[in-house]
Design an enzyme around this catalytic site. Structure first.
Site, short mmCIF file in Angstrom:
data_model
loop_
_atom_site.label_atom_id
_atom_site.label_comp_id
_atom_site.label_asym_id
_atom_site.label_seq_id
_atom_site.Cartn_x
_atom_site.Cartn_y
_atom_site.Cartn_z
N HIS A 51 0.80 -1.43 -0.09
CA HIS A 51 -0.15 0.13 0.07
C HIS A 51 1.06 1.35 -0.11
CE1 HIS A 51 -3.27 -2.60 0.75
NE2 HIS A 51 -4.26 -1.68 1.09
N1 LIG Z 1 -12.60 -9.25 1.44
C1 LIG Z 1 -13.61 -8.28 1.47
N2 LIG Z 1 -14.99 -8.66 0.92
C2 LIG Z 1 -16.16 -7.92 0.66
N3 LIG Z 1 -15.71 -6.69 1.12
C3 LIG Z 1 -14.67 -6.07 1.67
C4 LIG Z 1 -13.65 -6.90 1.98
N4 LIG Z 1 -12.61 -6.09 2.12
C5 LIG Z 1 -13.03 -4.98 2.19
N5 LIG Z 1 -14.48 -4.93 2.06
C6 LIG Z 1 -15.13 -3.74 2.00
O1 LIG Z 1 -14.72 -2.59 1.74
C7 LIG Z 1 -14.91 -1.67 2.60
C8 LIG Z 1 -13.82 -0.63 2.76
O2 LIG Z 1 -13.44 -0.06 1.65
P1 LIG Z 1 -12.32 1.08 1.21
O3 LIG Z 1 -12.26 1.57 0.01
O4 LIG Z 1 -12.10 1.60 2.65
O5 LIG Z 1 -11.05 -0.13 1.54
P2 LIG Z 1 -9.74 -0.31 2.24
O6 LIG Z 1 -10.16 -1.48 3.38
O7 LIG Z 1 -9.08 1.00 2.86
O8 LIG Z 1 -8.76 -0.71 1.13
P3 LIG Z 1 -7.24 -1.58 1.23
O9 LIG Z 1 -7.57 -3.06 1.17
O10 LIG Z 1 -6.39 -1.23 0.25
O11 LIG Z 1 -6.51 -1.20 2.94
C9 LIG Z 1 -15.29 -2.32 3.97
O12 LIG Z 1 -16.08 -1.46 4.54
C10 LIG Z 1 -16.05 -3.77 3.36
O13 LIG Z 1 -17.41 -3.42 3.17
#
Ligand SMILES: Nc1ncnc2c1ncn2[C@@H]1O[C@H](COP(=O)(O)OP(=O)(O)OP(=O)(O)O)[C@@H](O)[C@H]1O
Ligand SMILES: [Mg+2]
Lengths: 125, 195
Positions: free
Chosen positions: A10
């Site tokens: 990241h």
């Molecule tokens: N493996 C997964 N399966 C389904 N939904 C997911 C998964 N991982 C994350 N999410 C969804 O994505 C949302 C978060 O989105 P966001 O754009 O903030 O990504 P992030 O977690 O910051 O990304 P990164 O993985 O790059 O850290 C969560 O609230 C959840 O609903």
């Protein structure tokens, strides 16, 4: 060259730092990396990953990643790439270190994967 | 209900507007159990979608869905990118055979689950997509169904995504991706009502 290593993080500094660490013990192994979003913010970029796959001298890629979207973007890159990508759900630094040092020692893939198996810590129930 | 290009465009425009309006709220939710970027990520994504649709002027539903997917996949930067992107890409693929919305969303949800490996109850956006798809199949999707699905994520322990690293500490917070997915389906209801 048959196998190359790909690091996806990241953060651009982690994506640059892990190759620096592992290249030291694997001078002849192809290692490329992708870190951060297109704007170098914290996140991952499919395009950067695709570039790192292209630029890698390996014809088959062993991929190591840090968190969440890195794996999902790696999977999308694997679906779109002509090269084969093998994505390992292992501890990033230790896993990449094992692969790099064993590739340098010309150890075969089955033995490398055996050594990686106990390092699996991700994407499991 | 069958999805048309016109309906789809008003749906995605309504959703984009909502995401932009609620950007800070979505990021606040994400800062409780994640990294605080969900609203910013998704706002960047829908802005790219708007630019892409304006620039390319798609002439059919499949093209519009595909452009949406591409913009989200390349611009979001977080997990929401490949997840929403895959969902729209699966809708695009399916739309060449059928434009029945329930079928499109069935394909989308399956794609989402394949991409993220999340099951029902893992406290992710899947907890909204699954019941919404089921309700659409029975032709009884309402705001209540959507609200209940979003609220159902609050007491859960996160099993996927960044929040899963918090374990029990993730209890008591709404999942940001579930909330943004709630906006997506509320926007669908709005688009359906338009004549
Ligand atoms: N493996 C997964 N399966 C389904 N939904 C997911 C998964 N991982 C994350 N999410 C969804 O994505 C949302 C978060 O989105 P966001 O754009 O903030 O990504 P992030 O977690 O910051 O990304 P990164 O993985 O790059 O850290 C969560 O609230 C959840 O609903
Ligand atoms: Mg986030």
């Amino acid at each position: 060259m048959k196998y190359g290593i790909l690091i996806v993080s990241h953060v651009p500094e982690i994506a640059a730092g892990v190759p620096r660490l592992i290249q030291q013990v694997a001078k002849d192994v192809a290692i490329t990396s992708a870190g951060g979003t297109d704007e170098n913010e914290i996140g991952t970029s499919l395009e950067k990953i695709q570039q790192a796959v292209e630029q890698n001298a390996g014809s088959e890629i062993l991929a190591f990643y840090d968190l969440g979207s890195a794996r999902m973007n790696l999977e999308m890159a694997a679906e779109l790439a002509t090269k084969k990508l093998r994505i390992y759900d292992v501890a990033l630094i230790e896993g990449a270190y094992v692969a790099a040092s064993l590739l340098q020692a010309q150890v075969g893939l089955p033995a490398i994967e055996k050594q990686l198996a106990p390092l699996k810590i991700k994407n499991q129930e | 209900m069958k999805l048309t290009l016109e309906k789809y465009l008003s749906w995605i425009n309504e959703f984009s507007q909502k995401v932009i309006d609620k950007k800070d709220y979505l990021s606040d939710l994400d800062s409780k159990i994640g990294d605080g970027d969900h609203g910013n990520n998704l706002a960047r994504g829908v802005t790219a979608v708007q630019q892409m649709l304006t620039a390319k002027q798609p002439q059919d539903l499949t093209a519009a869905l595909k452009l949406t997917a591409m913009a989200l996949i390349s611009k979001v930067g977080g997990a929401a990118g490949p997840l929403y992107g895959t969902a729209f890409l699966e809708m695009a693929k399916t739309s060449s055979q059928t434009t029945e919305l329930a079928e499109l969303l069935t394909a989308a949800t399956a794609g989402l689950q394949k991409r993220g490996q999340a099951k029902a109850g893992d406290k992710t956006m899947v907890d909204v997509w699954l019941p919404v798809t089921a309700a659409l199949k029975n032709a009884d999707l309402t705001s209540t169904v959507i609200e209940k699905a979003v609220a159902s994520t609050k007491p859960l322990v996160a099993k996927r995504g960044r929040a899963s690293y918090l374990g029990e500490r993730s209890i008591g917070h709404l999942d940001p991706g579930a909330v943004s997915s709630g906006y997506l389906f509320e926007a669908l209801l709005v688009a359906e009502d338009e004549k």
